[in-house]
Design a protein around this motif. Structure first.
Motif, PDB file in Angstrom:
ATOM      1  N   ARG A   1      -6.435   3.728 -28.679  1.00  0.00           N
ATOM      2  CA  ARG A   1      -6.462   3.722 -27.227  1.00  0.00           C
ATOM      3  C   ARG A   1      -7.757   4.362 -26.735  1.00  0.00           C
ATOM      4  NH1 ARG A   1      -2.770   2.637 -23.549  1.00  0.00           N
ATOM      5  NH2 ARG A   1      -1.107   2.656 -25.063  1.00  0.00           N
ATOM      6  N   CYS A   2      -8.480   3.598 -25.940  1.00  0.00           N
ATOM      7  CA  CYS A   2      -9.737   4.063 -25.371  1.00  0.00           C
ATOM      8  C   CYS A   2      -9.456   5.120 -24.306  1.00  0.00           C
ATOM      9  CB  CYS A   2     -10.488   2.871 -24.782  1.00  0.00           C
ATOM     10  SG  CYS A   2     -11.933   3.318 -23.831  1.00  0.00           S
ATOM     11  N   ILE A   3     -10.192   6.224 -24.362  1.00  0.00           N
ATOM     12  CA  ILE A   3      -9.972   7.306 -23.396  1.00  0.00           C
ATOM     13  C   ILE A   3     -10.550   6.984 -22.037  1.00  0.00           C
ATOM     14  CG2 ILE A   3      -9.827   9.135 -25.123  1.00  0.00           C
ATOM     15  CD1 ILE A   3     -12.855   9.682 -23.646  1.00  0.00           C
ATOM     16  N   VAL A   4     -11.437   5.980 -21.975  1.00  0.00           N
ATOM     17  CA  VAL A   4     -12.077   5.643 -20.708  1.00  0.00           C
ATOM     18  C   VAL A   4     -11.242   4.630 -19.927  1.00  0.00           C
ATOM     19  CG1 VAL A   4     -14.149   4.729 -19.595  1.00  0.00           C
ATOM     20  CG2 VAL A   4     -14.337   6.152 -21.641  1.00  0.00           C
ATOM     21  N   CYS A   5     -10.921   3.497 -20.563  1.00  0.00           N
ATOM     22  CA  CYS A   5     -10.215   2.441 -19.848  1.00  0.00           C
ATOM     23  C   CYS A   5      -8.721   2.409 -20.163  1.00  0.00           C
ATOM     24  CB  CYS A   5     -10.846   1.081 -20.132  1.00  0.00           C
ATOM     25  SG  CYS A   5     -10.666   0.545 -21.849  1.00  0.00           S
ATOM     26  N   GLY A   6      -8.321   3.111 -21.230  1.00  0.00           N
ATOM     27  CA  GLY A   6      -6.910   3.174 -21.562  1.00  0.00           C
ATOM     28  C   GLY A   6      -6.393   1.959 -22.317  1.00  0.00           C
TER      29      GLY A   6
ATOM     30  N   GLU B   1      -6.005  -0.567 -25.560  1.00  0.00           N
ATOM     31  CA  GLU B   1      -6.001  -0.435 -27.009  1.00  0.00           C
ATOM     32  C   GLU B   1      -6.914  -1.491 -27.605  1.00  0.00           C
ATOM     33  OE1 GLU B   1      -2.566   0.177 -29.175  1.00  0.00           O
ATOM     34  OE2 GLU B   1      -1.724   1.650 -27.802  1.00  0.00           O
ATOM     35  N   ARG B   2      -7.936  -1.039 -28.319  1.00  0.00           N
ATOM     36  CA  ARG B   2      -8.923  -1.950 -28.885  1.00  0.00           C
ATOM     37  C   ARG B   2      -9.228  -1.558 -30.325  1.00  0.00           C
ATOM     38  NH1 ARG B   2     -10.969  -4.800 -24.414  1.00  0.00           N
ATOM     39  NH2 ARG B   2     -11.020  -3.606 -22.493  1.00  0.00           N
ATOM     40  N   ALA B   3      -9.667  -2.565 -31.071  1.00  0.00           N
ATOM     41  CA  ALA B   3      -9.970  -2.343 -32.486  1.00  0.00           C
ATOM     42  C   ALA B   3     -11.413  -1.901 -32.682  1.00  0.00           C
ATOM     43  CB  ALA B   3      -9.705  -3.614 -33.281  1.00  0.00           C
TER      44      ALA B   3
ATOM     45  N   ILE C   1     -13.634   5.582 -27.922  1.00  0.00           N
ATOM     46  CA  ILE C   1     -14.177   4.847 -26.785  1.00  0.00           C
ATOM     47  C   ILE C   1     -14.434   3.422 -27.252  1.00  0.00           C
ATOM     48  CG2 ILE C   1     -16.077   4.624 -25.146  1.00  0.00           C
ATOM     49  CD1 ILE C   1     -16.463   7.664 -25.376  1.00  0.00           C
ATOM     50  N   CYS C   2     -13.837   2.445 -26.561  1.00  0.00           N
ATOM     51  CA  CYS C   2     -13.963   1.063 -27.002  1.00  0.00           C
ATOM     52  C   CYS C   2     -15.388   0.548 -26.789  1.00  0.00           C
ATOM     53  CB  CYS C   2     -12.944   0.179 -26.279  1.00  0.00           C
ATOM     54  SG  CYS C   2     -13.308  -0.113 -24.548  1.00  0.00           S
ATOM     55  N   HIS C   3     -15.695  -0.521 -27.494  1.00  0.00           N
ATOM     56  CA  HIS C   3     -17.053  -1.050 -27.458  1.00  0.00           C
ATOM     57  C   HIS C   3     -17.514  -1.418 -26.041  1.00  0.00           C
ATOM     58  CE1 HIS C   3     -20.695  -2.714 -29.122  1.00  0.00           C
ATOM     59  NE2 HIS C   3     -20.464  -3.849 -28.504  1.00  0.00           N
ATOM     60  N   PRO C   4     -16.710  -2.145 -25.253  1.00  0.00           N
ATOM     61  CA  PRO C   4     -17.142  -2.469 -23.886  1.00  0.00           C
ATOM     62  C   PRO C   4     -17.444  -1.230 -23.055  1.00  0.00           C
ATOM     63  CG  PRO C   4     -15.241  -3.803 -24.506  1.00  0.00           C
ATOM     64  CD  PRO C   4     -15.425  -2.780 -25.593  1.00  0.00           C
ATOM     65  N   CYS C   5     -16.622  -0.198 -23.183  1.00  0.00           N
ATOM     66  CA  CYS C   5     -16.862   1.025 -22.422  1.00  0.00           C
ATOM     67  C   CYS C   5     -18.103   1.745 -22.921  1.00  0.00           C
ATOM     68  CB  CYS C   5     -15.651   1.953 -22.498  1.00  0.00           C
ATOM     69  SG  CYS C   5     -14.257   1.371 -21.520  1.00  0.00           S
ATOM     70  N   GLU C   6     -18.290   1.731 -24.247  1.00  0.00           N
ATOM     71  CA  GLU C   6     -19.475   2.367 -24.815  1.00  0.00           C
ATOM     72  C   GLU C   6     -20.728   1.702 -24.280  1.00  0.00           C
ATOM     73  OE1 GLU C   6     -20.247   1.538 -28.832  1.00  0.00           O
ATOM     74  OE2 GLU C   6     -22.068   2.727 -28.804  1.00  0.00           O
TER      75      GLU C   6
HETATM   76 ZN   LIG Z   1     -12.502   1.267 -22.969  1.00  0.00          ZN
END
Ligand SMILES: [Zn+2]
Length: 60
Positions: A7-12, A14-16, A26-31
């Motif tokens: 679970r991404c802490i920014v957008c919430g 769940e991403r691999a 932190i998921c790739h799009p948010c990064e």
């Molecule tokens: Zn995210």
């Protein structure tokens, strides 16, 4: 815990794919968005706030 998605802490979401900072994720799009966000962008304080939560957890 399922290691294939976190679970991404920014957008919430769940991403691999993404980066792990300490025990947070932190998921790739948010990064990418964070990297590309200008300091004057209105989203920047939001990212800082999220990052600060990680730091506060680490220092607790
Ligand atoms: Zn995210």
């Amino acid at each position: 815990m399922d290691r294939s998605s976190r679970r991404c802490i920014v957008c919430g979401e769940e991403r691999a794919v993404g980066i792990a900072i300490w025990d947070q994720f932190i998921c790739h799009p948010c990064e990418q968005e964070m990297v590309n966000t200008d300091v004057l962008d209105e989203k920047y304080p939001f990212f800082i706030k999220q990052m600060r939560q990680i730091w506060l957890k680490q220092n607790a």
